[in-house]
Design a protein around this motif. Sequence first.
Motif, mmCIF file in Angstrom:
data_model
loop_
_atom_site.group_PDB
_atom_site.id
_atom_site.type_symbol
_atom_site.label_atom_id
_atom_site.label_comp_id
_atom_site.label_asym_id
_atom_site.label_seq_id
_atom_site.Cartn_x
_atom_site.Cartn_y
_atom_site.Cartn_z
ATOM 1 N N ARG A 241 84.566 92.765 -9.078
ATOM 2 C CA ARG A 241 84.992 92.762 -7.677
ATOM 3 C C ARG A 241 86.445 92.325 -7.512
ATOM 4 N NH1 ARG A 241 80.168 89.870 -4.303
ATOM 5 N NH2 ARG A 241 80.492 88.244 -5.896
ATOM 6 N N VAL A 242 86.784 91.142 -8.008
ATOM 7 C CA VAL A 242 88.142 90.634 -7.818
ATOM 8 C C VAL A 242 89.125 91.347 -8.749
ATOM 9 C CG1 VAL A 242 89.632 88.604 -7.934
ATOM 10 C CG2 VAL A 242 87.283 88.392 -7.076
ATOM 11 N N GLY A 243 88.786 91.414 -10.037
ATOM 12 C CA GLY A 243 89.671 92.069 -10.988
ATOM 13 C C GLY A 243 89.845 93.546 -10.707
ATOM 14 N N GLY A 244 88.764 94.209 -10.311
ATOM 15 C CA GLY A 244 88.853 95.627 -9.990
ATOM 16 C C GLY A 244 89.761 95.877 -8.796
ATOM 17 N N LEU A 245 89.661 95.016 -7.781
ATOM 18 C CA LEU A 245 90.507 95.155 -6.591
ATOM 19 C C LEU A 245 91.974 94.915 -6.944
ATOM 20 C CD1 LEU A 245 90.775 95.586 -3.566
ATOM 21 C CD2 LEU A 245 90.206 93.167 -3.223
ATOM 22 N N ILE A 246 92.246 93.906 -7.773
ATOM 23 C CA ILE A 246 93.622 93.639 -8.188
ATOM 24 C C ILE A 246 94.173 94.809 -8.999
ATOM 25 C CG2 ILE A 246 95.088 92.157 -9.606
ATOM 26 C CD1 ILE A 246 93.200 89.844 -8.906
ATOM 27 N N GLY A 247 93.344 95.377 -9.872
ATOM 28 C CA GLY A 247 93.778 96.528 -10.650
ATOM 29 C C GLY A 247 94.142 97.707 -9.772
ATOM 30 N N LEU A 248 93.335 97.961 -8.748
ATOM 31 C CA LEU A 248 93.618 99.057 -7.813
ATOM 32 C C LEU A 248 94.926 98.813 -7.077
ATOM 33 C CD1 LEU A 248 92.777 101.634 -6.343
ATOM 34 C CD2 LEU A 248 91.439 100.219 -4.768
ATOM 35 N N ILE A 249 95.128 97.582 -6.629
ATOM 36 C CA ILE A 249 96.377 97.234 -5.948
ATOM 37 C C ILE A 249 97.563 97.450 -6.883
ATOM 38 C CG2 ILE A 249 97.717 95.300 -4.995
ATOM 39 C CD1 ILE A 249 95.011 94.153 -3.997
ATOM 40 N N GLY A 250 97.408 97.028 -8.146
ATOM 41 C CA GLY A 250 98.481 97.181 -9.115
ATOM 42 C C GLY A 250 98.824 98.635 -9.395
ATOM 43 N N VAL A 251 97.809 99.473 -9.506
ATOM 44 C CA VAL A 251 98.037 100.895 -9.780
ATOM 45 C C VAL A 251 98.778 101.558 -8.618
ATOM 46 C CG1 VAL A 251 96.875 103.128 -10.008
ATOM 47 C CG2 VAL A 251 96.129 101.197 -11.398
ATOM 48 N N VAL A 252 98.368 101.268 -7.402
ATOM 49 C CA VAL A 252 99.038 101.851 -6.221
ATOM 50 C C VAL A 252 100.486 101.376 -6.151
ATOM 51 C CG1 VAL A 252 99.065 101.931 -3.705
ATOM 52 C CG2 VAL A 252 96.891 102.107 -4.931
ATOM 53 N N ALA B 210 100.724 88.745 -5.512
ATOM 54 C CA ALA B 210 100.893 87.404 -4.941
ATOM 55 C C ALA B 210 100.765 87.442 -3.421
ATOM 56 C CB ALA B 210 102.253 86.829 -5.345
ATOM 57 N N LEU B 211 101.375 88.452 -2.787
ATOM 58 C CA LEU B 211 101.277 88.599 -1.337
ATOM 59 C C LEU B 211 99.829 88.846 -0.909
ATOM 60 C CD1 LEU B 211 102.624 88.893 1.447
ATOM 61 C CD2 LEU B 211 102.985 91.320 0.935
ATOM 62 N N CYS B 212 99.115 89.673 -1.673
ATOM 63 C CA CYS B 212 97.713 89.956 -1.350
ATOM 64 C C CYS B 212 96.846 88.704 -1.497
ATOM 65 C CB CYS B 212 97.184 91.078 -2.242
ATOM 66 S SG CYS B 212 97.884 92.708 -1.874
ATOM 67 N N TYR B 213 97.168 87.867 -2.489
ATOM 68 C CA TYR B 213 96.441 86.598 -2.616
ATOM 69 C C TYR B 213 96.676 85.726 -1.393
ATOM 70 C CZ TYR B 213 94.094 86.318 -7.133
ATOM 71 O OH TYR B 213 93.190 86.474 -8.160
ATOM 72 N N TRP B 214 97.895 85.706 -0.915
ATOM 73 C CA TRP B 214 98.213 84.890 0.264
ATOM 74 C C TRP B 214 97.513 85.422 1.510
ATOM 75 C CZ3 TRP B 214 100.180 80.256 1.028
ATOM 76 C CH2 TRP B 214 100.578 79.896 2.332
ATOM 77 N N LEU B 215 97.436 86.752 1.630
ATOM 78 C CA LEU B 215 96.875 87.351 2.841
ATOM 79 C C LEU B 215 95.339 87.385 2.838
ATOM 80 C CD1 LEU B 215 99.347 90.343 3.328
ATOM 81 C CD2 LEU B 215 99.305 88.170 4.586
ATOM 82 N N PHE B 216 94.723 87.772 1.700
ATOM 83 C CA PHE B 216 93.266 87.920 1.735
ATOM 84 C C PHE B 216 92.545 87.694 0.411
ATOM 85 C CE2 PHE B 216 95.031 92.123 0.831
ATOM 86 C CZ PHE B 216 94.220 92.592 -0.203
ATOM 87 N N LEU B 217 93.217 87.869 -0.730
ATOM 88 C CA LEU B 217 92.515 87.776 -2.007
ATOM 89 C C LEU B 217 91.985 86.362 -2.285
ATOM 90 C CD1 LEU B 217 94.501 89.968 -4.574
ATOM 91 C CD2 LEU B 217 92.111 90.213 -3.885
ATOM 92 N N TYR B 218 92.739 85.344 -1.902
ATOM 93 C CA TYR B 218 92.276 83.975 -2.126
ATOM 94 C C TYR B 218 90.987 83.724 -1.361
ATOM 95 C CZ TYR B 218 91.904 78.920 -1.715
ATOM 96 O OH TYR B 218 91.427 77.632 -1.717
ATOM 97 N N ASP B 219 90.944 84.164 -0.105
ATOM 98 C CA ASP B 219 89.730 83.966 0.711
ATOM 99 C C ASP B 219 88.542 84.720 0.120
ATOM 100 O OD1 ASP B 219 91.121 82.371 2.534
ATOM 101 O OD2 ASP B 219 91.801 84.126 3.668
ATOM 102 N N LEU B 220 88.796 85.913 -0.423
ATOM 103 C CA LEU B 220 87.712 86.667 -1.069
ATOM 104 C C LEU B 220 87.211 85.939 -2.305
ATOM 105 C CD1 LEU B 220 88.912 90.388 -0.795
ATOM 106 C CD2 LEU B 220 87.069 89.274 0.464
ATOM 107 N N GLN B 221 88.138 85.379 -3.086
ATOM 108 C CA GLN B 221 87.732 84.619 -4.265
ATOM 109 C C GLN B 221 86.826 83.447 -3.889
ATOM 110 O OE1 GLN B 221 91.013 84.981 -7.876
ATOM 111 N NE2 GLN B 221 90.730 83.061 -6.822
#
Length: 448
Positions: free
Chosen positions: A424-435, A191-202
Amino acid sequence: MSQAGITLIIVGITCVLYVIEKLPVALVTVLGMLAMVFAGSVSFKDAFSNFGSTPAMLVFGMVIIIDAIIDSGVITEFENVLMKMTRHGEKTFLILILLSAGVISVFSNNTALVAMFMPFIASVAETTHGRIQKKHIYLPLAVGGLIGGTGSLAGSTAPLLASEVLKITGQKQFAFFTTAPVAMTILLVVALCYWLFLYDLQVKWFDFPETGNEKPERPPSTLEPMIDMDEDLAVIRALGDEQVIPVDRKHGTFAICVFLLCVVLFITRPFEWDLGLIAVSGAVLVILGGCVDPKTELRNMMWPAMITLGAALGIADGFVKSGAGDLVIGFLVNTFGPAMTDPKVMVALFLVSGWIISNFMSNGSLVSMLASVAVPMAIEYGINPEPVAIACCIGASMAFATPVATTTVTMVQIAGYRFKDYLRVGGLIGLIGVVAAWTVIVLMYGLY
């Protein structure tokens, strides 16, 4: 050939059938289980007893209770609150949907939750005349549901399967909320990543037109979805444009009270009551209370998911008892050597393995196979198997990079997502989730 070798061949063929998707997931899983029974890897009694096991009855009971709450219409009031939040903009609405889906799916099946929210989001998109767009909300909805579902034994089959492997190997099973700290941390980080940059990437990457009531074109991928898109689109049209569920406060209040009672009993476990017993008892209460029609519930029950769950447990049982898991453990030990004695490394290995593989096969079945290797391996090295089992179920639930691993992610494809959008989007979210998951598990269990 040894029994373990035959079992590994069966598992390999089963995985190939999952990937090529020529047969339904439930059928493939049952075929794999039957092959193990005929090969002698697991007895008929042990294999088929899993269809009446605690995980199966827990899912069965909770589906009926959640259906009772939905059918009462009281959930509409919550949707009205979300509707008012659209005035704060699409980004805020997206994060609210993500968090709401994540929290609710801790207690309910995430596939049913996504199916419930999609018509609402479609209605919001139409009402706001493009200020809120489905293509920007549907994928975060699926992400929230999939992450949140790993937060308890009632949200998805992944924690249930990992917990059952612990039981098969003689270890202490998960408590109801064992995985909740990891799942909720991942949800907040995403959720924080969406607020900071993921929404803009989408917004930048989802450059395809917003779909209306017409059926969007299939993404240019050879990986066909696992559900009927025509049927799904028809349901969403009907619910989003026409159907209004009348509010029945009496039955809704009763169903919510039964639900809360079940959650309290899940946590406290008085007299060591079985979780499946509690869930089925709750389901009987809402049926006797007139909240749902039993014939309708039995007809609409998610039987493919139930069958997959029971058969996957049978495969896991055969994988452990045949010695196939020992062969895989030996291979991993020879490959990674002394590094595997470090619990941080072992958690990372199964997190990443689950994340990568789950994008191409059923994540529920994958959890049972991964945990069947991970848990005995942890025990062999004197490592606490619980964090390793958590790594298996969390890693296999980060499958956002392709539209084929879970029905939850596949369902939202009607927004018009292409394969590269998932990647692109799902893969990035998955990486964030794993870390995030690795960090929380290491800190929670003092593996540093």
